[in-house]
Design an enzyme around this catalytic site. Structure first.
Site, mmCIF file in Angstrom:
data_model
loop_
_atom_site.group_PDB
_atom_site.id
_atom_site.type_symbol
_atom_site.label_atom_id
_atom_site.label_comp_id
_atom_site.label_asym_id
_atom_site.label_seq_id
_atom_site.Cartn_x
_atom_site.Cartn_y
_atom_site.Cartn_z
ATOM 1 N N HIS A 37 0.841 -1.202 0.000
ATOM 2 C CA HIS A 37 0.000 0.000 0.000
ATOM 3 C C HIS A 37 0.874 1.250 0.000
ATOM 4 C CE1 HIS A 37 -2.795 -2.939 2.093
ATOM 5 N NE2 HIS A 37 -3.544 -2.508 1.102
ATOM 6 N N GLN A 153 -8.587 -8.610 -9.911
ATOM 7 C CA GLN A 153 -9.326 -7.440 -9.425
ATOM 8 C C GLN A 153 -8.986 -6.212 -10.273
ATOM 9 O OE1 GLN A 153 -9.895 -6.201 -5.160
ATOM 10 N NE2 GLN A 153 -8.144 -4.901 -5.562
#
Ligand code: PAF
Length: 293
Positions: A37, A153
């Protein structure tokens, strides 16, 4: 750093900045932030003037037997990481705020969601597609960043953005790995020390597959067999799938011609790990892949 909890305040903040010509970047997350992240946040920082990170453990993408209630939620640490990285807004909606009584619309991307993770987790991708569409509608970003670690995704998000003419540009950034090759994931926190020791076998098998392709092997059955054998040396790892696929459609290939994506999922005890590698056949002129640069 501002913490915003309601869709209305989030949209108002973004709209005010957009009117001033500010470019807004967005990194959607479920929290339990790690260096993967962090790298998305840093890449976004370089490309925009204001940066929003959402932290929302989205119930719609968990099946009743999955880990929704135990999913890690280290919110204080997550906010600290966001502050450290110069995030302007942490958007932390509630489940009730995102899915109020009477909520009924869902977004599905049937062909891309059919196989692989979609087969193992039937409602997962409609939950992802729905929440990502909602988040884009609330945050109004110019640019949103996703990790290649969740390849299917990312492909699905790109597809829905195209199909629904959403005015957001999608960037997919490389997977961040631990030194032993293990792809970083919030769920790695569940691994015991013994499981963590064997978890890198998945990335090792994918690397073996990639070496075969780069070395000139184009027979997919042989590549998949070798990847499987690499992992099956370790009995504690159960292979769910190891596949050589078209990087855009994610349909299985029988022969590798120019580009492929190697997709894998394994189970170690009760923990599922996924990973992938993109491969380009050396010396072949490749069709441009719209998915990943
Ligand atoms: O990748 C994730 O963390 C989630 O699937 C996402 C994109 C934030 C949607 O909940």
């Amino acid at each position: 750093m501002k913490i915003i909890r309601t869709a209305r305040s989030m949209t108002a903040w973004s709209e005010r900045l957009r009117r001033e010509g500010v470019i807004i970047g967005f990194v959607p997350t479920m929290g339990a932030l790690h260096d993967g992240h962090r790298s998305l946040i840093r890449a976004a920082r370089l490309r925009c003037d204001a940066l929003v990170v959402s932290i929302f453990v989205n119930p719609a993408q968990f099946s009743p037997t999955e880990d929704l209630t135990t999913y890690p939620r280290p919110i204080v640490r997550d906010r600290a990481l966001c502050r450290e990285e110069g995030v302007d807004v942490c958007f932390e909606p509630t489940a009730r705020g995102m899915y109020p009584e009477g909520f009924q619309t869902t977004v599905t991307v049937p062909a891309l969601a059919r196989r692989w993770e979609g087969e193992a987790r039937p409602q997962h991708f409609s939950g992802v597609a729905t929440v990502v569409t909602k988040l884009f509608g609330i945050v109004h970003p110019h640019l949103a960043l996703f990790g290649q670690k969740d390849y299917q995704q990312a492909a699905l998000v790109r597809q829905l953005v195209n199909d629904l003419n959403l005015a957001v540009s999608i960037q997919v950034r490389p997977t961040i790995r631990e030194r032993n090759g293990l792809a970083m994931s919030s769920r790695n926190a569940y691994l015991s020390p013994d499981e963590r020791r064997i978890a890198p076998m998945l990335s090792q098998a994918l690397r073996t597959g990639r070496q075969m392709i780069v070395g000139g092997v184009n027979d997919v059955a042989a590549i998949e067999r070798t990847m499987r054998q690499t992992i099956e040396q370790t009995p504690a790892i159960h292979v769910e799938y190891l596949a050589v696929c078209d990087p855009n459609s994610l349909e299985p290939l029988s022969v590798v011609t120019d580009r492929a994506v190697l997709l894998g999922a394994v189970r170690i005890g009760s923990i599922r790990l996924i990973d992938n590698l993109l491969v380009k056949m050396p010396g072949r002129k490749s069709r441009a892949s719209p998915q990943y640069s």
